[in-house]
Design a protein around this motif. Structure first.
Motif, PDB file in Angstrom:
ATOM      1  N   MET A 134       0.849  -1.167   0.000  1.00 19.86           N
ATOM      2  CA  MET A 134       0.000   0.000   0.000  1.00 19.86           C
ATOM      3  C   MET A 134       0.902   1.239   0.000  1.00 19.86           C
ATOM      4  SD  MET A 134      -3.220   0.935   2.471  1.00 19.86           S
ATOM      5  CE  MET A 134      -2.417   0.588   3.998  1.00 19.86           C
ATOM      6  N   VAL A 135       0.558   2.188  -0.819  1.00 11.89           N
ATOM      7  CA  VAL A 135       1.260   3.473  -0.860  1.00 11.89           C
ATOM      8  C   VAL A 135       0.262   4.563  -0.476  1.00 11.89           C
ATOM      9  CG1 VAL A 135       2.971   2.749  -2.567  1.00 11.89           C
ATOM     10  CG2 VAL A 135       0.839   3.783  -3.329  1.00 11.89           C
ATOM     11  N   ASN A 136       0.782   5.759  -0.215  1.00 11.08           N
ATOM     12  CA  ASN A 136      -0.121   6.820   0.210  1.00 11.08           C
ATOM     13  C   ASN A 136       0.311   8.173  -0.331  1.00 11.08           C
ATOM     14  OD1 ASN A 136       1.479   8.413   2.318  1.00 11.08           O
ATOM     15  ND2 ASN A 136       1.778   6.296   2.976  1.00 11.08           N
ATOM     16  N   LYS A 137      -0.595   9.129  -0.224  1.00 12.87           N
ATOM     17  CA  LYS A 137      -0.366  10.499  -0.680  1.00 12.87           C
ATOM     18  C   LYS A 137      -0.341  11.477   0.494  1.00 12.87           C
ATOM     19  CE  LYS A 137      -2.712   9.888  -5.092  1.00 12.87           C
ATOM     20  NZ  LYS A 137      -3.803  10.377  -5.939  1.00 12.87           N
ATOM     21  N   ILE A 138      -0.037  10.989   1.668  1.00 10.82           N
ATOM     22  CA  ILE A 138      -0.091  11.832   2.858  1.00 10.82           C
ATOM     23  C   ILE A 138       0.834  13.031   2.744  1.00 10.82           C
ATOM     24  CG2 ILE A 138       0.354  11.935   5.339  1.00 10.82           C
ATOM     25  CD1 ILE A 138      -0.542   8.976   5.423  1.00 10.82           C
ATOM     26  N   LYS A 139       2.059  12.803   2.318  1.00  9.91           N
ATOM     27  CA  LYS A 139       3.023  13.902   2.239  1.00  9.91           C
ATOM     28  C   LYS A 139       2.523  15.012   1.312  1.00  9.91           C
ATOM     29  CE  LYS A 139       7.946  14.732   1.660  1.00  9.91           C
ATOM     30  NZ  LYS A 139       9.238  14.092   1.414  1.00  9.91           N
ATOM     31  N   GLU A 140       2.030  14.645   0.139  1.00  8.04           N
ATOM     32  CA  GLU A 140       1.544  15.640  -0.819  1.00  8.04           C
ATOM     33  C   GLU A 140       0.330  16.401  -0.260  1.00  8.04           C
ATOM     34  OE1 GLU A 140       1.541  12.133  -2.218  1.00  8.04           O
ATOM     35  OE2 GLU A 140       3.695  12.496  -2.258  1.00  8.04           O
ATOM     36  N   LEU A 141      -0.604  15.652   0.320  1.00  9.31           N
ATOM     37  CA  LEU A 141      -1.807  16.279   0.872  1.00  9.31           C
ATOM     38  C   LEU A 141      -1.476  17.156   2.072  1.00  9.31           C
ATOM     39  CD1 LEU A 141      -4.185  13.209   0.586  1.00  9.31           C
ATOM     40  CD2 LEU A 141      -4.266  15.278  -0.806  1.00  9.31           C
ATOM     41  N   ARG A 142      -0.542  16.705   2.885  1.00 10.89           N
ATOM     42  CA  ARG A 142      -0.120  17.478   4.060  1.00 10.89           C
ATOM     43  C   ARG A 142       0.511  18.793   3.623  1.00 10.89           C
ATOM     44  NH1 ARG A 142       4.764  17.823   6.092  1.00 10.89           N
ATOM     45  NH2 ARG A 142       5.565  15.902   5.175  1.00 10.89           N
TER      46      ARG A 142
END
Length: 64
Positions: free
Chosen positions: A1-9
């Motif tokens: 699983m990967v995520n977009k937390i850094k970009e959204l943050r």
């Protein structure tokens, strides 16, 4: 699983410390999640999505 937390943050102009404080976790936990070294619990994933004004499906992408 990967995520977009850094970009959204970063879009919300939040630091890892800000996000961690809002979620009552450590900055190291946020760092580990952002770097795909730790998969959060469902509750934490949902809280992350809410804080980032997003949905769990938009934040986390399941690798198939």
């Amino acid at each position: 699983m990967v995520n977009k937390i850094k970009e959204l943050r970063k879009l919300k102009k939040m630091r890892q410390e800000d996000l961690a404080s809002s979620l009552h976790v450590t900055r190291q936990t946020i760092n580990a999640i952002e770097n795909n070294k730790y998969n959060p619990t469902l509750e934490l994933a949902m809280r992350l999505a809410i804080l980032l004004d997003s949905t769990v499906e938009e934040v986390f992408i399941l690798n198939e």
